[in-house]
Scaffold this active site. Structure first.
Site, PDB file in Angstrom:
ATOM      1  N   LYS A 197     109.803 -47.325 -40.876  1.00 39.29           N
ATOM      2  CA  LYS A 197     110.720 -46.643 -39.913  1.00 39.29           C
ATOM      3  C   LYS A 197     111.218 -47.856 -38.774  1.00 39.29           C
ATOM      4  CE  LYS A 197     110.005 -43.114 -36.295  1.00 39.29           C
ATOM      5  NZ  LYS A 197     109.095 -42.177 -35.754  1.00 39.29           N
ATOM      6  N   LYS A 250     113.065 -44.537 -43.103  1.00 39.27           N
ATOM      7  CA  LYS A 250     113.778 -43.785 -42.259  1.00 39.27           C
ATOM      8  C   LYS A 250     114.587 -44.402 -41.024  1.00 39.27           C
ATOM      9  CE  LYS A 250     112.532 -41.031 -38.309  1.00 39.27           C
ATOM     10  NZ  LYS A 250     111.616 -40.552 -37.291  1.00 39.27           N
TER      11      LYS A 250
HETATM   12  C1  PBG Z   1     108.370 -39.350 -33.471  1.00 39.97           C
HETATM   13  C2  PBG Z   1     109.616 -39.069 -34.638  1.00 39.97           C
HETATM   14  C3  PBG Z   1     110.967 -39.366 -34.102  1.00 39.97           C
HETATM   15  C4  PBG Z   1     111.509 -38.968 -35.368  1.00 39.97           C
HETATM   16  C5  PBG Z   1     110.840 -38.373 -36.340  1.00 39.97           C
HETATM   17  N1  PBG Z   1     109.268 -38.552 -35.956  1.00 39.97           N
HETATM   18  C6  PBG Z   1     111.575 -39.919 -33.178  1.00 39.97           C
HETATM   19  C7  PBG Z   1     111.412 -41.334 -32.763  1.00 39.97           C
HETATM   20  O1  PBG Z   1     110.740 -42.211 -33.351  1.00 39.97           O
HETATM   21  O2  PBG Z   1     111.895 -41.899 -31.667  1.00 39.97           O
HETATM   22  C8  PBG Z   1     113.193 -38.995 -35.575  1.00 39.97           C
HETATM   23  C9  PBG Z   1     113.786 -37.926 -36.659  1.00 39.97           C
HETATM   24  C10 PBG Z   1     115.117 -37.680 -36.373  1.00 39.97           C
HETATM   25  O3  PBG Z   1     115.977 -38.322 -35.725  1.00 39.97           O
HETATM   26  O4  PBG Z   1     115.643 -36.626 -37.034  1.00 39.97           O
HETATM   27  N2  PBG Z   1     107.685 -40.427 -33.444  1.00 39.97           N
END
Ligand code: PBG
Length: 326
Positions: A197, A250
Site C-alpha cells: 500500500k 493499492k
Molecule cells: C485506511 C484506508 C484508506 C483507504 C483504504 N483504507 C485511506 C488511507 O490509507 O489513507 C483508501 C481507499 C480509497 O482511496 O478508495 N487506512
C-alpha cells in the site's frame, strides 16, 4: 504475407483471440457505513457512492446484486459522533456499537453467498487520523497498534465476516491478526492483506468519505514510497510469509508494474484496489467532456486484470452491469 490486422477484422475474431470480460464475481464493492437510519449521503466527487446506514444499504445492495452477481463487499465504518467515538486508542474500531460490527450478521443473513470483507484500520476511529496508535513522539507504535488491530479483526471475524483486510501498514499486523484469530478458533477467516500500500495522493475522496485524514503530518513513515519497487515487493512477500491468504496492491493504475511483479513472485491470489481518487478522476474527466465514462472505465478495469490481478476492489463494482452489459 504477414498482415497482423488479419486478426482484427471482426468482433468475433477479436473476442476469440483477446482476454474475456472479467466476470462480476471478481469485483468487490467498497461501502461506507454509519450508524443511524435512513442515511444515504452522497460522497463528494464520487458519483453513485454514498455513506449508508444499514437499512438504506440493504435496499441498494439488493438492487446491485439483482443486476449483477458481484463477488463481495468491503466495509468501512464511519463515526456518526466523532467527539464521543474517536479517541487516541481507537476503541470504537472494535466496539459492539461499531456500524460494521452491527451490519455483518444482517448482511450475511440477507446475502449469504456474498463475501463480506472488513477493512481493519484505526484511522477513522483515532482522534489523530493516523493508521496506528502513536507514541509520545507522534510516531506509530507498531507493537501497541497490533494489539488494537487484532481486537478489531477479531470483532469483525467473530461477528461473521468472511475476510478481514488489514490496511494500516503496521509491521507484523498479519502475523498478529492470524495468531489472534486462530487462538479464538476462527481458523477459516480469510486475511486479505493490503500488503503493498503506497503513500498515495489518490486517497483524498476516501478520506473525506470516512473522515480519516491525518490531523498532522502524513502517512509516509508507514505507507510505501512510490519510488522503490523492491520495498514494494518485499512488503507483499513478507505478508505472505506472515500468513496472508490474499495479497493486494493499492492504488492500481500507477502500479501495474508492481502488480505484475508480485504476480510473478507469489502464487497467492492477488487483489488490486482501484481507489477513490482513480474513480473520481475518470468521473471528473467524463463530466468535463474528456471522454466516454463507460469506455474509459472498461479500458481501465481491463488494464488491471491484464497486469495480473485476480480480484478487483473498486467503486465501479456497483455499476458492473451498466459498464459491461450495455
Ligand atoms: C485506511 C484506508 C484508506 C483507504 C483504504 N483504507 C485511506 C488511507 O490509507 O489513507 C483508501 C481507499 C480509497 O482511496 O478508495 N487506512
Amino acid at each position: 504475407m504477414n498482415r497482423l490486422s488479419r486478426l482484427r477484422q471482426s468482433k468475433a475474431i477479436l473476442n476469440m483471440t483477446g482476454m474475456g470480460v472479467p466476470s462480476a464475481n471478481k469485483f468487490i464493492w467498497p461501502i461506507f457505513l454509519v450508524n443511524g437510519k435512513g442515511v444515504k449521503t452522497q460522497i463528494p466527487n464520487m458519483p453513485n457512492q454514498f455513506r449508508y446506514s444499514i437499512d438504506t444499504l440493504m435496499i441498494d445492495l439488493d438492487q446491485v446484486l439483482k443486476r449483477s452477481n458481484i463477488g463481495g463487499v468491503i466495509l468501512f465504518g464511519v463515526c456518526d459522533d466523532p467527539v464521543n467515538q474517536k479517541n487516541g486508542n481507537a476503541d470504537f474500531s472494535y466496539s459492539e456499537e461499531n456500524p460494521v460490527v452491527k451490519a455483518i450478521p444482517l448482511l450475511k443473513k440477507a446475502f449469504p453467498s456474498l463475501l463480506i470483507c472488513c477493512d481493519v484500520c484505526i484511522c477513522s476511529y483515532s482522534s489523530h487520523g493516523h493508521c496506528g496508535i502513536l507514541d509520545e513522539n507522534g510516531r506509530v507504535d507498531h507493537d501497541v497498534s497490533n494489539v488494537v488491530l487484532s481486537k478489531s479483526a477479531l470483532s469483525y471475524a467473530a461477528a461473521g465476516a468472511d475476510c478481514v483486510a488489514p490496511s494500516a501498514m503496521v509491521d507484523g499486523q498479519v502475523r498478529e491478526i492470524r495468531t489472534t484469530l486462530d487462538s479464538n478458533k476462527l481458523f477459516n477467516t480469510i486475511i486479505m492483506s493490503y500488503s503493498t500500500k503506497f503513500a498515495s495522493s489518490f486517497y483524498s475522496p476516501f478520506r473525506t468519505a470516512s473522515d480519516c485524514a491525518p490531523s498532522f503530518g502524513d502517512r509516509s513513515t508507514y505507507q510505501l514510497p512510490y519510488n522503490n519497487a523492491n520495498a514494494a515487493i518485499l512488503e507483499s512477500i513478507t505478508d505472505e510469509k506472515e500468513g496472508a491468504d490474499i495479497l493486494m496492491v493499492k492504488p492500481s493504475l500507477c502500479y501495474l508494474d508492481i502488480l505484475s511483479k508480485i504476480r510473478a513472485a507469489s502464487s497467492r491470489p492477488l487483489a488490486a484496489y482501484n481507489v477513490s481518487g482513480e474513480y473520481a478522476m475518470l468521473c471528473a474527466a467524463a463530466q468535463n467532456g474528456c471522454g466516454d465514462l463507460k469506455k474509459m472505465a472498461r479500458e481501465t478495469i481491463l488494464s488491471v486484470f491484464r497486469a495480473g490481478t485476480d480480484i478487483f476492489i473498486s467503486y465501479w463494482a456497483n455499476q458492473y452491469a451498466e459498464i459491461f452489459e450495455s
